[in-house]
Design an enzyme around this catalytic site. Structure first.
Site, PDB file in Angstrom:
ATOM      1  N   ARG A 183     111.376  12.839  28.792  1.00 13.37           N
ATOM      2  CA  ARG A 183     110.546  12.058  29.703  1.00 13.37           C
ATOM      3  C   ARG A 183     109.199  11.732  29.053  1.00 13.37           C
ATOM      4  O   ARG A 183     108.814  12.333  28.063  1.00 13.37           O
ATOM      5  CB  ARG A 183     110.321  12.825  31.010  1.00 13.37           C
ATOM      6  CG  ARG A 183     111.552  12.925  31.886  1.00 13.37           C
ATOM      7  CD  ARG A 183     111.338  13.827  33.092  1.00 13.37           C
ATOM      8  NE  ARG A 183     111.284  15.248  32.719  1.00 13.37           N
ATOM      9  CZ  ARG A 183     111.113  16.233  33.592  1.00 13.37           C
ATOM     10  NH1 ARG A 183     110.944  15.953  34.877  1.00 13.37           N
ATOM     11  NH2 ARG A 183     111.087  17.491  33.180  1.00 13.37           N
TER      12      ARG A 183
ATOM     13  N   LYS B 167     105.780  18.024  31.160  1.00 14.75           N
ATOM     14  CA  LYS B 167     105.971  19.478  31.230  1.00 14.75           C
ATOM     15  C   LYS B 167     104.704  20.212  30.807  1.00 14.75           C
ATOM     16  O   LYS B 167     103.833  19.657  30.148  1.00 14.75           O
ATOM     17  CB  LYS B 167     107.141  19.912  30.343  1.00 14.75           C
ATOM     18  CG  LYS B 167     108.496  19.448  30.856  1.00 14.75           C
ATOM     19  CD  LYS B 167     108.794  19.951  32.265  1.00 14.75           C
ATOM     20  CE  LYS B 167     108.987  21.449  32.336  1.00 14.75           C
ATOM     21  NZ  LYS B 167     109.231  21.930  33.714  1.00 14.75           N
TER      22      LYS B 167
ATOM     23  N   TYR C   2     103.025  18.838  35.186  1.00 12.37           N
ATOM     24  CA  TYR C   2     103.641  19.986  35.851  1.00 12.37           C
ATOM     25  C   TYR C   2     103.231  21.242  35.095  1.00 12.37           C
ATOM     26  O   TYR C   2     103.392  21.310  33.871  1.00 12.37           O
ATOM     27  CB  TYR C   2     105.172  19.878  35.834  1.00 12.37           C
ATOM     28  CG  TYR C   2     105.752  18.835  36.747  1.00 12.37           C
ATOM     29  CD1 TYR C   2     105.597  18.917  38.123  1.00 12.37           C
ATOM     30  CD2 TYR C   2     106.491  17.769  36.227  1.00 12.37           C
ATOM     31  CE1 TYR C   2     106.146  17.958  38.970  1.00 12.37           C
ATOM     32  CE2 TYR C   2     107.047  16.802  37.067  1.00 12.37           C
ATOM     33  CZ  TYR C   2     106.861  16.909  38.430  1.00 12.37           C
ATOM     34  OH  TYR C   2     107.394  15.964  39.261  1.00 12.37           O
TER      35      TYR C   2
ATOM     36  N   HIS D 178     103.517  24.824  36.858  1.00 12.78           N
ATOM     37  CA  HIS D 178     104.303  25.970  37.342  1.00 12.78           C
ATOM     38  C   HIS D 178     103.724  27.281  36.814  1.00 12.78           C
ATOM     39  O   HIS D 178     104.420  28.099  36.223  1.00 12.78           O
ATOM     40  CB  HIS D 178     105.781  25.822  36.948  1.00 12.78           C
ATOM     41  CG  HIS D 178     106.442  24.595  37.508  1.00 12.78           C
ATOM     42  ND1 HIS D 178     106.762  24.471  38.843  1.00 12.78           N
ATOM     43  CD2 HIS D 178     106.837  23.436  36.913  1.00 12.78           C
ATOM     44  CE1 HIS D 178     107.325  23.287  39.049  1.00 12.78           C
ATOM     45  NE2 HIS D 178     107.376  22.638  37.898  1.00 12.78           N
TER      46      HIS D 178
ATOM     47  N   GLU E 289     102.843  19.683  40.767  1.00 14.21           N
ATOM     48  CA  GLU E 289     103.698  20.327  41.769  1.00 14.21           C
ATOM     49  C   GLU E 289     102.950  20.870  42.980  1.00 14.21           C
ATOM     50  O   GLU E 289     103.578  21.234  43.974  1.00 14.21           O
ATOM     51  CB  GLU E 289     104.533  21.452  41.127  1.00 14.21           C
ATOM     52  CG  GLU E 289     103.759  22.708  40.764  1.00 14.21           C
ATOM     53  CD  GLU E 289     103.123  22.651  39.399  1.00 14.21           C
ATOM     54  OE1 GLU E 289     102.608  23.690  38.956  1.00 14.21           O
ATOM     55  OE2 GLU E 289     103.136  21.569  38.761  1.00 14.21           O
TER      56      GLU E 289
ATOM     57  N   ASP F 192     111.862  27.102  37.397  1.00 12.47           N
ATOM     58  CA  ASP F 192     110.501  26.748  36.988  1.00 12.47           C
ATOM     59  C   ASP F 192     109.461  27.650  37.653  1.00 12.47           C
ATOM     60  O   ASP F 192     108.355  27.807  37.137  1.00 12.47           O
ATOM     61  CB  ASP F 192     110.192  25.290  37.346  1.00 12.47           C
ATOM     62  CG  ASP F 192     110.575  24.329  36.227  1.00 12.47           C
ATOM     63  OD1 ASP F 192     110.551  24.751  35.065  1.00 12.47           O
ATOM     64  OD2 ASP F 192     110.900  23.174  36.523  1.00 12.47           O
TER      65      ASP F 192
END
Length: 370
Positions: free
Chosen positions: A15, A75, A94, A96, A118, A270
């Protein structure tokens, strides 16, 4: 503002955080965009398209990180990127955090401003930047689970939808949110007998109204999960507590109740995973077995379908990114309560309570840093 978009380097992560169209919009707002060479190729977007949109293509990733005032990623930064983060730099991706103390401490040490996709949250509790990837991951969970139920992959050797005269598979989905609903839709659409669990009775009533006839609803409890396990062929873990570590809903001892060759698909990996025996895997090595139960715990599932995922993700992240770039992070967050929820760490302070609680670390109320 100078905005940098590095190439994603997590295993099989294809991505990209910004499309050429997003570059055009950023340029119209007066910002300079640095794109690492080849950053968009995995999703089908070429350097030439970014150039035409007004981006500067950067060969050296260290140069990109050094020049950028804001980094846009998909990520979380991984170990080789930790030293590239710097004080005051905005990182919008993101994260996490609750799944990794190492990452949390690295971001603290860097002094960067970590705004996590998120945990951006609307007043109704929905998570607008997580929804499209949850939709992808939920649909993929069933697709991948069906694949690994095949005998050559170590599974039971069951066709999810069965055939005339042969019963279909039984699928249990734990969690009635975006991931769970999408997983259940695909499972039911493939003909499986599907049960979806949740702890909210209003949510279960809603699901009972909207789901197809081969989807049953059931209250989520340890007793009910144990009751279901001997007969299920696939369990999809789809629980989420925003920003916090996922609860462990299937323990090691419960695997003994399951059929050998059945599969656990942990979409919550995740956030630490919702099965006690879960550990993150990659698209290179997606599965492992514990007590003859197949585990699929890929931590970046949507990365396998990057074209769809990138388009879905950038549709929702771009407006927030433009706002941050136009106003600066402090004013953008003060003006937007949704975006404010995305702030997790700033100048070494953890300002998202669930992240601090995950590691028993100091928590600083967000009001203290704005």
């Amino acid at each position: 503002m100078i905005i940098g978009v590095p190439k994603e380097i997590k295993t099989h992560e294809n991505r990209v955080a910004l499309l050429p169209g997003g570059v055009t919009k950023m340029k119209r707002n007066g910002h300079d965009i640095l794109i690492e060479k080849g950053a968009g190729e995995g999703s089908g977007f070429l350097d030439e398209q970014y150039k035409e949109a007004g981006a500067e293509i950067i060969d050296d990733v260290d140069t990109l990180w050094d020049r950028a005032e804001m980094i846009m990623k998909v990520k979380e930064p991984i170990e080789v990127e930790y030293d590239r983060m710097k004080e005051g730099q905005i990182i919008f991706t993101y994260f996490h955090f609750a799944a990794s103390r190492e990452l949390t401490e690295a971001v603290q040490e860097s002094g960067a401003v970590a705004i996590a996709y998120e945990t951006v949250e609307k007043e109704d509790g929905s998570l607008p930047l997580l929804i499209p990837m949850s939709e992808v991951a939920g649909r993929m969970a069933t697709q991948e689970g069906a694949k690994y139920l095949e005998k050559p992959e170590g599974g039971l050797g069951i066709l999810l939808g069965g055939i005339p005269g042969v019963k279909p598979a039984n699928v249990l989905v734990i969690g009635g949110g975006i991931v769970g609903v999408n997983a259940a839709k695909i499972a039911a659409g493939m003909g499986a007998n599907t049960t979806i669990m949740d702890i909210s009775m209003p949510r279960l009533r809603h699901l009972d109204d909207i789901m197809s006839r081969n989807v049953d609803t059931m209250f989520s409890s340890e007793a009910n999960i144990r009751q279901m396990l001997p007969d299920v062929d696939m369990v999809i873990g789809a629980v989420l507590i925003p920003g916090a570590k996922a609860p462990s809903l299937i323990t090691r001892d419960m695997l003994a109740d399951m059929q050998k060759g059945s599969i656990l698909v942990d979409v919550a990996i995740d956030q630490g995973g919702c099965f006690e025996t879960s550990k993150p895997t990659t698209h290179d090595n997606p599965i492992y077995e514990v007590d003859d139960i197949v585990h699929y715990c890929v931590a970046n599932m949507p990365g396998a379908v990057p074209r769809t995922s990138t388009l879905g993700l950038t549709n929702v992240t771009l407006p927030y990114a433009v706002d941050i770039a136009n106003k600066g992070w402090e004013k953008a967050l003060k003006d937007d309560k949704e975006l404010l929820k995305g702030l997790n760490i700033v100048d070494g302070d953890i300002v998202y309570k669930e992240v601090a609680e995950a590691f028993n670390m100091d928590y600083t109320p967000v009001e203290n840093v704005l």
